[in-house]
Structures are given as structure tokens and as C-alpha cells.
Design a protein around this motif. Structure first.
Motif, PDB file in Angstrom:
ATOM      1  N   ALA A  85       0.518  -1.181   0.059  1.00  0.00           N
ATOM      2  CA  ALA A  85       0.112   0.072   0.022  1.00  0.00           C
ATOM      3  C   ALA A  85       0.663   1.173  -0.195  1.00  0.00           C
ATOM      4  N   SER A  86       1.849   1.179   0.738  1.00  0.00           N
ATOM      5  CA  SER A  86       2.747   2.503   0.940  1.00  0.00           C
ATOM      6  C   SER A  86       4.406   1.766   0.693  1.00  0.00           C
ATOM      7  N   PRO A  87       4.655   1.702  -0.767  1.00  0.00           N
ATOM      8  CA  PRO A  87       5.933   1.457  -0.942  1.00  0.00           C
ATOM      9  C   PRO A  87       7.063   2.104  -0.406  1.00  0.00           C
ATOM     10  N   GLY A  88       6.872   3.489  -0.085  1.00  0.00           N
ATOM     11  CA  GLY A  88       7.634   4.301   0.168  1.00  0.00           C
ATOM     12  C   GLY A  88       8.075   4.047   1.874  1.00  0.00           C
ATOM     13  N   THR A  89       7.498   3.407   2.343  1.00  0.00           N
ATOM     14  CA  THR A  89       7.519   2.910   3.835  1.00  0.00           C
ATOM     15  C   THR A  89       8.115   1.529   4.014  1.00  0.00           C
TER      16      THR A  89
ATOM     17  N   LEU B 114       2.785  15.293  -3.667  1.00  0.00           N
ATOM     18  CA  LEU B 114       3.718  14.276  -3.771  1.00  0.00           C
ATOM     19  C   LEU B 114       5.084  14.301  -4.108  1.00  0.00           C
ATOM     20  N   ARG B 115       5.814  15.519  -4.581  1.00  0.00           N
ATOM     21  CA  ARG B 115       7.063  15.728  -4.774  1.00  0.00           C
ATOM     22  C   ARG B 115       8.119  14.830  -4.064  1.00  0.00           C
TER      23      ARG B 115
ATOM     24  N   VAL C  83      10.756  11.856  -4.494  1.00  0.00           N
ATOM     25  CA  VAL C  83      12.418  12.029  -4.545  1.00  0.00           C
ATOM     26  C   VAL C  83      13.018  10.898  -3.436  1.00  0.00           C
ATOM     27  N   ALA C  84      12.419  10.720  -2.081  1.00  0.00           N
ATOM     28  CA  ALA C  84      12.561  10.007  -1.136  1.00  0.00           C
ATOM     29  C   ALA C  84      12.897   8.619  -1.677  1.00  0.00           C
TER      30      ALA C  84
ATOM     31  N   ARG D 166      15.874   6.246  -1.893  1.00  0.00           N
ATOM     32  CA  ARG D 166      15.809   5.092  -1.005  1.00  0.00           C
ATOM     33  C   ARG D 166      16.320   3.819  -1.804  1.00  0.00           C
ATOM     34  N   LEU D 167      15.756   3.761  -3.067  1.00  0.00           N
ATOM     35  CA  LEU D 167      15.876   2.807  -4.033  1.00  0.00           C
ATOM     36  C   LEU D 167      17.487   2.662  -4.334  1.00  0.00           C
ATOM     37  N   ALA D 168      18.089   3.748  -4.297  1.00  0.00           N
ATOM     38  CA  ALA D 168      19.486   4.172  -4.787  1.00  0.00           C
ATOM     39  C   ALA D 168      20.563   3.442  -3.583  1.00  0.00           C
ATOM     40  N   GLU D 169      20.023   3.971  -2.509  1.00  0.00           N
ATOM     41  CA  GLU D 169      20.655   3.570  -1.293  1.00  0.00           C
ATOM     42  C   GLU D 169      20.615   1.850  -0.888  1.00  0.00           C
ATOM     43  N   ALA D 170      19.467   1.356  -1.629  1.00  0.00           N
ATOM     44  CA  ALA D 170      19.709  -0.063  -1.473  1.00  0.00           C
ATOM     45  C   ALA D 170      20.183  -0.756  -2.809  1.00  0.00           C
ATOM     46  N   GLY D 171      20.650  -0.088  -3.337  1.00  0.00           N
ATOM     47  CA  GLY D 171      21.767  -0.578  -4.541  1.00  0.00           C
ATOM     48  C   GLY D 171      20.704  -0.888  -6.072  1.00  0.00           C
ATOM     49  N   VAL D 172      19.848  -0.287  -5.958  1.00  0.00           N
ATOM     50  CA  VAL D 172      18.930  -0.341  -7.121  1.00  0.00           C
ATOM     51  C   VAL D 172      19.294   1.055  -8.125  1.00  0.00           C
TER      52      VAL D 172
END
Length: 316
Positions: free
Chosen positions: A236-240, A260-261, A265-266, A270-276
Motif C-alpha cells: 500500500a505504501s511502498p515508500g515505507t 507528492l514531490r 524523491v525520497a 532510498r532505492l539507490a541506497e538499496a543498490g537499485v
């Protein structure tokens, strides 16, 4: 730092769109009434964008068959094997359909040279979370298994969506990872809804006055999750979500004048920090929903070009 105020022409466009869009969360609380108001809004006079082929199909889903509309891009031949993009429309999980997004998807298909599968997922509040997410996932699974049926390459299947559809596209990537299914080739997230907490700076800066409002978003979340649902669930909340590793490469469009900006961005960060491999663009003077309005919103033309280029490169 607050976004720059829109140019007068853009301000006029925002006001015109706001005047015909249902003011849910303040003046209207009924989903059916909101859909009726939206259906009565003036239609664009622009001519239909030509594509090579359009087919309406039904694919199996958890609640019965899911209608999908398949677009082959203009200039493609029937024998061409093309990449595939499973697209989820916006509308706060409550409004809109493949018909509403017909013009947008035609433009995206032509710009990327891909077959687009536009998903008419079940809407809230009649079907609450995770219904729409499961429909989107079912459409993705179908596209991978049946790509040849639509002239597509099963090794190149991306997901994309805008607003609530961006939420669903992101959820599909998480669901595929968790269920041991191949990741999408790419995820294109156009001003996605990603965080139920609604507590970012852009929510405060852009709470009202730029078409999509904070009050509308709160109402949409309530319709989708319902009184007993879990808004913090990662689908439901992929950002969390706690873990964003192992997901498909992504590009996020984040209009500066959008509540939603910051969550877009966050999420990219976070994806980049996870290696994506993930990137994003913040577009000054652009508001929510404007990706196809490049003739009137100059930075929206830039956003469309950069978003479709990222998707086209990923699918090459």
C-alpha cells in the motif's frame, strides 16, 4: 526551498482543471458522485493520437477477469517483437479508467516504441486494498507469460503508472520480488503516491492551489484502505517498505508543485541506497497530472521526454 510560482498561463490551466475536478475530501464524500462529476467534465478537443493497433482484452485476475487495453505503437509492423509496458492509470484508486487515459497511453506507446498494456483494475471503495495492487500484479504476470500473444518480448516487460497508478507499479515490483517472480525490466513512476503518512514538506507547501490537494489525497487514502486496512503495508505504501533491495531500475517524475514531490524523491533515493539503479527529476512549474501537457507546461515537455527516454533505454 518552496517551489517557484507557476507562470500565468500555467496558473490559468491549473485553475481551469480545478474547476471541473470533483472536490473530494471537502465538498464531496461519495465516490459515485465524484465519478459522475468527472465524467461530465469537458473532453479534450485534441484529435486522437494514431497508433498501429488497439485491442481490448480480458486477463485472469483474483476477482475475475481484468479488462486491459493493448496498444501497439505507431509505425510498428504486426511481425515486430516489441518490449512491453504494463501501465496503471491514476485517479486515487477511485476515479478514472483506461478510457480516461487513452490519449496518455497512446502518446507513451509512440514515444517509447513499446506495446502498452493499460490495466482497468478494480476501484475503491467498492474494492479496497489490496484489490487494485493484486490486479496490477496479475496483469504483469499475464504480460510476462503471454507477451508473444501481443507481439511482445517476455524478456522485456516493464511497469509504469502515474499517481495512484505509480503506487501500483511500485507495488508490483515489490510483490514480484517477494513472490520469487522475475522483476520488471524497469519501473517508470510518474508522480507516484508512495507514503500514507503524508507528512513531507511538499505536502505543506503544495497542500492546495496546484490542482491536486492534500485534502483530496487524504480522502483517496481513506477510500483505498478502508477502516480496517493497513496503510503501512509495503504494497500500500511502498515508500515505507523496510527493504527496497533487489527491485527493478526506476525513474521517478516529481513535479515541484505537487504534494507528492518529496515522497517520490525520497523513494528514488532510498532505492539507490538499496543498490537499485534509480534516478528522479524535479520539474519547476509542473503540477500533478501534467505529464501530457507539454504544449502548455514547458517543464512537462521536459519531464515527458526524460521519462520516456529512460524507459526506452531500459527496454532497448
Amino acid at each position: 526551498m518552496p517551489a517557484q510560482a507557476p507562470e500565468p498561463a500555467v496558473r490559468g490551466l491549473i485553475d481551469a482543471m480545478t474547476s471541473v475536478f470533483p472536490q473530494v475530501g471537502t465538498e464531496i464524500d461519495d465516490a459515485v458522485q465524484a465519478r459522475t462529476i468527472l465524467a461530465a467534465a469537458p473532453k479534450s478537443p485534441a484529435p486522437e493520437i494514431p497508433v498501429a493497433e488497439v485491442r481490448d482484452l480480458a486477463v485472469p485476475g483474483p476477482g475475475g477477469d481484468i479488462p486491459v487495453r493493448v496498444y501497439r505503437p505507431d509505425g510498428s509492423a504486426p511481425a515486430d517483437v516489441l518490449p512491453v509496458v504494463v501501465f496503471c492509470h491514476g485517479g486515487g484508486w477511485v476515479l478514472c479508467s483506461v478510457d480516461t487515459y487513452d490519449s496518455s497511453v497512446r502518446a507513451l506507446a509512440n514515444a517509447t516504441g513499446a506495446v502498452f498494456v493499460s490495466v482497468d483494475y478494480r476501484l475503491a471503495p467498492e474494492t479496497r486494498f489490496p484489490g487494485a495492487a493484486e490486479d496490477a500484479y496479475a496483469a504483469y504476470a499475464w504480460a510476462r507469460a503471454n507477451a508473444a500473444e501481443i507481439g511482445g518480448d517476455p524478456a522485456r516487460v516493464a511497469v509504469a503508472g502515474d499517481s495512484a497508478g505509480g503506487n501500483l507499479a511500485a507495488a508490483v515490483a515489490l510483490m514480484a520480488r517477494d513472490r520469487g517472480v522475475a522483476q520488471p525490466t524497469f519501473q517508470l513512476l510518474l508522480y507516484p503516491v508512495l507514503d500514507h503518512r503524508r507528512a513531507t514538506e511538499s505536502y505543506r507547501e503544495n497542500a492546495e492551489g496546484y490542482f491536486l490537494t492534500a485534502a483530496q489525497l487524504a480522502w483517496f487514502w481513506t477510500q483505498y484502505i478502508g477502516p480496517d486496512g493497513d496503510p503501512a503495508h509495503p504494497y500500500a505504501s511502498p515508500g515505507t517498505a523496510d527493504d527496497l533491495s533487489g527491485l527493478a531500475p526506476a525513474f521517478v517524475v516529481a513535479p515541484a508543485l505537487d504534494p507528492l514531490r518529496d515522497e517520490g524523491v525520497a523513494y528514488a533515493r532510498r532505492l539507490a541506497e538499496a543498490g537499485v539503479v534509480a534516478s528522479y527529476g524535479v520539474y519547476e512549474g509542473m503540477f500533478h497530472g501534467a505529464i501530457g501537457m507539454g504544449a502548455l507546461v514547458p517543464t512537462a515537455a521536459t519531464a515527458f521526454a526524460e521519462a520516456t527516454e529512460a524507459l526506452r533505454k531500459a527496454l532497448a
